[in-house]
Design a protein around this motif. Structure first.
Motif, PDB file in Angstrom:
ATOM      1  N   TRP A 155       1.110  -1.242   0.107  1.00  0.00           N
ATOM      2  CA  TRP A 155       0.213  -0.002  -0.009  1.00  0.00           C
ATOM      3  C   TRP A 155       0.801   1.053   0.221  1.00  0.00           C
ATOM      4  CZ3 TRP A 155       0.121   3.459   4.223  1.00  0.00           C
ATOM      5  CH2 TRP A 155      -0.681   4.179   4.076  1.00  0.00           C
ATOM      6  N   LEU A 156       1.919   1.324   0.584  1.00  0.00           N
ATOM      7  CA  LEU A 156       2.645   2.233   1.016  1.00  0.00           C
ATOM      8  C   LEU A 156       3.998   2.584   0.276  1.00  0.00           C
ATOM      9  CD1 LEU A 156       3.461   4.417   3.062  1.00  0.00           C
ATOM     10  CD2 LEU A 156       5.973   3.234   3.864  1.00  0.00           C
ATOM     11  N   ALA A 157       4.167   1.920  -1.168  1.00  0.00           N
ATOM     12  CA  ALA A 157       4.922   1.684  -2.239  1.00  0.00           C
ATOM     13  C   ALA A 157       3.949   2.156  -3.133  1.00  0.00           C
ATOM     14  CB  ALA A 157       5.087   0.112  -2.459  1.00  0.00           C
ATOM     15  N   ASP A 158       3.056   1.954  -2.876  1.00  0.00           N
ATOM     16  CA  ASP A 158       1.743   2.678  -4.617  1.00  0.00           C
ATOM     17  C   ASP A 158       1.932   3.824  -3.824  1.00  0.00           C
ATOM     18  OD1 ASP A 158       1.359  -0.055  -5.696  1.00  0.00           O
ATOM     19  OD2 ASP A 158      -0.341  -0.488  -4.309  1.00  0.00           O
ATOM     20  N   LYS A 159       2.054   4.276  -2.916  1.00  0.00           N
ATOM     21  CA  LYS A 159       1.528   6.111  -2.597  1.00  0.00           C
ATOM     22  C   LYS A 159       3.095   6.352  -3.162  1.00  0.00           C
ATOM     23  CE  LYS A 159      -0.686   7.246   1.134  1.00  0.00           C
ATOM     24  NZ  LYS A 159      -1.430   8.503   0.128  1.00  0.00           N
ATOM     25  N   ALA A 160       4.459   6.064  -2.696  1.00  0.00           N
ATOM     26  CA  ALA A 160       4.941   6.506  -2.946  1.00  0.00           C
ATOM     27  C   ALA A 160       5.409   6.364  -4.164  1.00  0.00           C
ATOM     28  CB  ALA A 160       6.348   5.251  -2.416  1.00  0.00           C
ATOM     29  N   ALA A 161       4.472   5.808  -5.388  1.00  0.00           N
ATOM     30  CA  ALA A 161       5.247   5.388  -6.596  1.00  0.00           C
ATOM     31  C   ALA A 161       4.548   6.580  -7.076  1.00  0.00           C
ATOM     32  CB  ALA A 161       5.182   4.082  -7.071  1.00  0.00           C
ATOM     33  N   GLU A 162       3.677   7.369  -7.012  1.00  0.00           N
ATOM     34  CA  GLU A 162       2.921   8.480  -7.676  1.00  0.00           C
ATOM     35  C   GLU A 162       3.692   9.381  -6.519  1.00  0.00           C
ATOM     36  OE1 GLU A 162      -0.105   8.909  -4.581  1.00  0.00           O
ATOM     37  OE2 GLU A 162      -1.281   7.182  -5.404  1.00  0.00           O
ATOM     38  N   SER A 163       5.264   9.880  -5.934  1.00  0.00           N
ATOM     39  CA  SER A 163       6.120  10.887  -6.814  1.00  0.00           C
ATOM     40  C   SER A 163       7.398  10.418  -6.494  1.00  0.00           C
ATOM     41  CB  SER A 163       5.637  11.641  -4.340  1.00  0.00           C
ATOM     42  OG  SER A 163       5.013  11.653  -4.325  1.00  0.00           O
TER      43      SER A 163
END
Length: 277
Positions: free
Chosen positions: A124-132
């Motif tokens: 979940w956090l990796a998906d959010k991080a990928a946005e930036s």
């Protein structure tokens, strides 16, 4: 945390000014309490001193995403999301550390549900991080500081299960010296998997580099052997300078050094010599 255990503007300036003057080009920000972290001030000082930044943290009992308690997992996700936002807003490229569970000793092995919660959180956090365009570095620690991942092999297996391209292995010599049987094999395995993404160098007693039991010739030789060109940061702890919540978590009971300028200056020279061969 070589420089300060808190992060007022005076503390931040002290840390960045010394880092820049000695010759470091990056500072690792301790995001233990992201709720009170001053992002505008930090960004301004990073620009003033020409430093890049990364962010790291470890979770605690109340935010342990490897817990079976959904409320604790939710609290951990909230803290991780705030830390990720700080990395983004300070122009950082990676959020690393013990972001998959509590930093501290457990009374038993991880449960199946706890491991699932941890891995689902990292995905979940990796998906959010990928946005930036931010990577996550999973810092495996010794058996006394986590029960989720203790070796490079376990870390790579977890990364494979998570299945996100922006999740990498965060290697730390202090922990490797306890848990791995070979620096070379561990580094080669992480490199071959394309997941060698972040490195902490710290001595076996967490003090001056080259004064403990770590085989630095092997370690640096292995990094050179795989042509590692990523981030390398120096980590050291002393009871003289420490964030209050970390003294118990890391068992820092004695003063390993007094002069942090001398410590950091010698660490940079030691690291450069090792990395350049």
């Amino acid at each position: 945390m070589v420089w300060t255990g808190s992060w007022s503007e005076a503390d931040a300036r002290h840390a960045m000014e010394n880092s820049a003057n000695i010759g470091y080009d990056l500072i690792e920000l301790a995001l233990i309490d992201p709720d009170i972290f001053d992002v505008p001030m930090t960004s301004r000082l990073l620009a003033e001193y020409g430093l890049k930044a990364t962010g790291s943290l470890g979770l605690d009992d109340a935010t342990d995403v490897s817990s079976e308690d959904p409320d604790i997992v939710a609290a951990g996700r909230a803290r991780l999301a705030k830390a990720l936002n700080i990395v983004r807003d300070t122009g950082g490229s990676i959020l690393c550390g013990v972001i998959f569970g509590k930093l501290g000793k457990y009374n038993g092995p991880a449960t199946e549900r706890g491991r699932a919660n941890s891995e689902e959180t990292i995905a979940w956090l990796a998906d959010k991080a990928a946005e930036s365009d931010i990577k996550l570095g999973l810092e495996f620690c010794n058996r006394y500081e986590t029960n989720i991942i203790n070796t490079t092999a376990e870390t790579l297996a977890m990364i494979e299960r998570v299945g996100r391209d922006n999740v990498v292995a965060h290697l730390d010599t202090y922990h490797m010296n306890i848990e791995e049987h070979s620096f070379t094999e561990a580094i080669q395995a992480a490199s071959a998997a394309g997941k060698l993404g972040y490195v902490h160098i710290g001595e076996s007693h967490r003090g001056y580099l080259g004064t403990g039991s770590i085989n630095w010739t092997e370690f640096f030789g292995a990094l050179r052997g795989v042509n590692y060109d990523g981030i390398v940061t120096f980590e050291s702890f002393s009871s003289r300078v420490l964030h209050p919540t970390l003294s118990n978590s890391l068992a820092i009971w004695r003063n390993l050094w007094d002069d942090n300028v001398d410590l950091a200056t010698k660490a940079l020279a030691f690291a450069k010599a090792g990395l350049e061969g």
